[in-house]
Design a protein around this motif. Sequence first.
Motif, mmCIF file in Angstrom:
data_model
loop_
_atom_site.group_PDB
_atom_site.id
_atom_site.type_symbol
_atom_site.label_atom_id
_atom_site.label_comp_id
_atom_site.label_asym_id
_atom_site.label_seq_id
_atom_site.Cartn_x
_atom_site.Cartn_y
_atom_site.Cartn_z
ATOM 1 N N ASN A 55 0.891 -1.283 -0.152
ATOM 2 C CA ASN A 55 -0.146 -0.145 -0.037
ATOM 3 C C ASN A 55 0.853 1.252 -0.147
ATOM 4 O O ASN A 55 1.461 1.680 1.124
ATOM 5 C CB ASN A 55 -0.926 0.142 1.399
ATOM 6 C CG ASN A 55 -2.087 1.249 1.343
ATOM 7 O OD1 ASN A 55 -1.916 2.193 0.412
ATOM 8 N ND2 ASN A 55 -2.396 1.211 2.300
ATOM 9 N N GLY A 57 0.214 4.334 -0.840
ATOM 10 C CA GLY A 57 -0.549 5.503 -0.739
ATOM 11 C C GLY A 57 0.117 6.776 0.081
ATOM 12 O O GLY A 57 0.363 7.813 -0.456
ATOM 13 N N LYS A 58 0.783 6.466 1.195
ATOM 14 C CA LYS A 58 1.526 7.324 1.793
ATOM 15 C C LYS A 58 2.877 7.807 1.317
ATOM 16 O O LYS A 58 3.247 9.082 1.401
ATOM 17 C CB LYS A 58 1.845 6.783 3.316
ATOM 18 C CG LYS A 58 0.653 6.600 4.412
ATOM 19 C CD LYS A 58 -0.015 7.630 4.695
ATOM 20 C CE LYS A 58 -0.968 7.570 5.786
ATOM 21 N NZ LYS A 58 -1.709 8.807 6.127
ATOM 22 N N TYR A 60 3.453 7.841 -2.166
ATOM 23 C CA TYR A 60 2.869 8.658 -2.971
ATOM 24 C C TYR A 60 2.797 10.126 -2.794
ATOM 25 O O TYR A 60 2.936 11.062 -3.391
ATOM 26 C CB TYR A 60 1.895 8.045 -3.749
ATOM 27 C CG TYR A 60 1.903 6.736 -4.664
ATOM 28 C CD1 TYR A 60 3.246 6.310 -5.006
ATOM 29 C CD2 TYR A 60 1.102 5.932 -5.209
ATOM 30 C CE1 TYR A 60 3.495 5.053 -5.611
ATOM 31 C CE2 TYR A 60 1.256 4.871 -6.174
ATOM 32 C CZ TYR A 60 2.758 4.454 -6.233
ATOM 33 O OH TYR A 60 2.821 3.422 -6.709
ATOM 34 N N GLU A 61 1.839 10.219 -1.676
ATOM 35 C CA GLU A 61 1.493 11.576 -0.863
ATOM 36 C C GLU A 61 2.862 12.448 -0.358
ATOM 37 O O GLU A 61 2.702 13.458 -0.813
ATOM 38 C CB GLU A 61 0.515 11.251 0.222
ATOM 39 C CG GLU A 61 0.181 12.434 0.919
ATOM 40 C CD GLU A 61 -0.652 12.411 1.935
ATOM 41 O OE1 GLU A 61 -0.735 13.189 2.745
ATOM 42 O OE2 GLU A 61 -1.033 11.276 2.078
ATOM 43 N N ASN A 66 0.831 11.306 -7.957
ATOM 44 C CA ASN A 66 -0.773 11.063 -8.090
ATOM 45 C C ASN A 66 -1.066 9.871 -9.139
ATOM 46 O O ASN A 66 -0.325 9.865 -10.267
ATOM 47 C CB ASN A 66 -1.635 12.488 -8.479
ATOM 48 C CG ASN A 66 -3.065 12.010 -8.340
ATOM 49 O OD1 ASN A 66 -3.550 11.405 -7.474
ATOM 50 N ND2 ASN A 66 -3.699 12.169 -9.408
ATOM 51 N N GLU A 82 -2.251 0.015 -6.088
ATOM 52 C CA GLU A 82 -1.356 -0.121 -4.812
ATOM 53 C C GLU A 82 -1.356 1.231 -4.082
ATOM 54 O O GLU A 82 -0.696 1.399 -3.343
ATOM 55 C CB GLU A 82 0.257 -0.492 -5.357
ATOM 56 C CG GLU A 82 0.959 0.708 -5.979
ATOM 57 C CD GLU A 82 0.433 1.175 -7.401
ATOM 58 O OE1 GLU A 82 1.170 2.195 -7.782
ATOM 59 O OE2 GLU A 82 -0.484 0.449 -8.057
ATOM 60 N N GLN A 83 -2.179 2.287 -4.610
ATOM 61 C CA GLN A 83 -2.178 3.626 -3.873
ATOM 62 C C GLN A 83 -3.282 3.416 -2.808
ATOM 63 O O GLN A 83 -3.215 4.230 -2.078
ATOM 64 C CB GLN A 83 -2.367 4.586 -4.668
ATOM 65 C CG GLN A 83 -4.000 4.657 -5.137
ATOM 66 C CD GLN A 83 -4.495 3.807 -6.222
ATOM 67 O OE1 GLN A 83 -3.647 3.016 -6.747
ATOM 68 N NE2 GLN A 83 -5.572 4.057 -6.869
ATOM 69 N N ARG A 84 -3.896 2.292 -2.538
ATOM 70 C CA ARG A 84 -5.053 2.079 -1.631
ATOM 71 C C ARG A 84 -4.909 0.649 -0.866
ATOM 72 O O ARG A 84 -4.410 -0.303 -1.621
ATOM 73 C CB ARG A 84 -6.189 2.455 -1.993
ATOM 74 C CG ARG A 84 -6.758 1.566 -3.250
ATOM 75 C CD ARG A 84 -8.389 1.667 -3.417
ATOM 76 N NE ARG A 84 -8.648 1.020 -4.598
ATOM 77 C CZ ARG A 84 -9.083 -0.389 -4.504
ATOM 78 N NH1 ARG A 84 -8.807 -1.128 -3.360
ATOM 79 N NH2 ARG A 84 -9.319 -0.914 -5.529
#
Length: 240
Positions: A55, A57-58, A60-61, A66, A82-84
Motif C-alpha cells: 500500500n 498511498g503514504k 505517493y503522498e 498521483n 497499489e495506492q490504497r
Amino acid sequence: MWREIKLLAASKPVIASMSDVAASGGYYMAMAAETIVAENLTLTGSIGVVTGKFNLGKLYEKIGFNKEVISRGRYAELLAAEQRPFRPDEAELFARSAQNAYQQFRDKAAFSRSMPVEKMEEVAQGRVWAGKDAASRGLVDAIGGFSRAIAIAKHRANIPQDRKVTLVELSRPTPSLPEILSGIGSSIVGVDRTLKELLQDLTFSDGVQARMDGIVFQRFEGFSNATPLFSLIKDYLSSL
C-alpha cells in the motif's frame, strides 16, 4: 517447471542435490526428482505461499505522485491500485487465491513424495526443516552431498561407480548494469518520459563510458522541482 522435471524423470534418472537452502521454490523443483539428497543442515521444505501487496498511498503522498486508475470490473483493480488498501471483498478474494495456491503446492508435494495429503499437511504449512529432520519426515530420501547424489545417479543409470563422468554446470549469468538499469526504466509506472529517455541513454551508448555527474544532472534541470522523483534519483546518483 515442476511438470517439466517430472516429464524428464519419466525418461531418465533425475536426482536432486540440495545444498544449504532448498525451501519453497527450491523444494518445489526438487520434489519433482526421483530421489532427493540433502545435507544434514539443508533448510528444507517451506511448503507454503507468501503473498500480499504494497500500500504505497503514504509514499505517493510524500513524493507528490498521483495515480488514477480507470478500470472496468469488480476486481480489475485487485493488484493495480497499489495506492490504497484492499476493499473487504478484494481481501477475501486475495486470501482465497493464496489458499488455493498453497493447496496446489501441498498436493503436488504429496503426490511427488507418494504421501497422503493429510500426512503432507502435517509437515507443510510453511514449516522449514533441517535436512536430517526432513528425511525422517519423508521429504528427503538420502543424506549426503553432491558426491552422494552423483553416486545415486550412476546407480540409477547403471553406470559403474568407478567410471569417470563429465559434469556440466549450467548457471544463469549475473545481469550487467545496463540490463539492470534498462529493467528499471521499463518498469517504472507513471514516471515522466524524460527519465526513461535518460535511463536509455545511460544503458545504451557506443564506445567507452565514464561517469560524468554534471552531464547527467543537466538532463534533470527544470524537472527536479516539478517531480520529486527526479530529486530522489539525483540524490541517489550523487551517493554512488
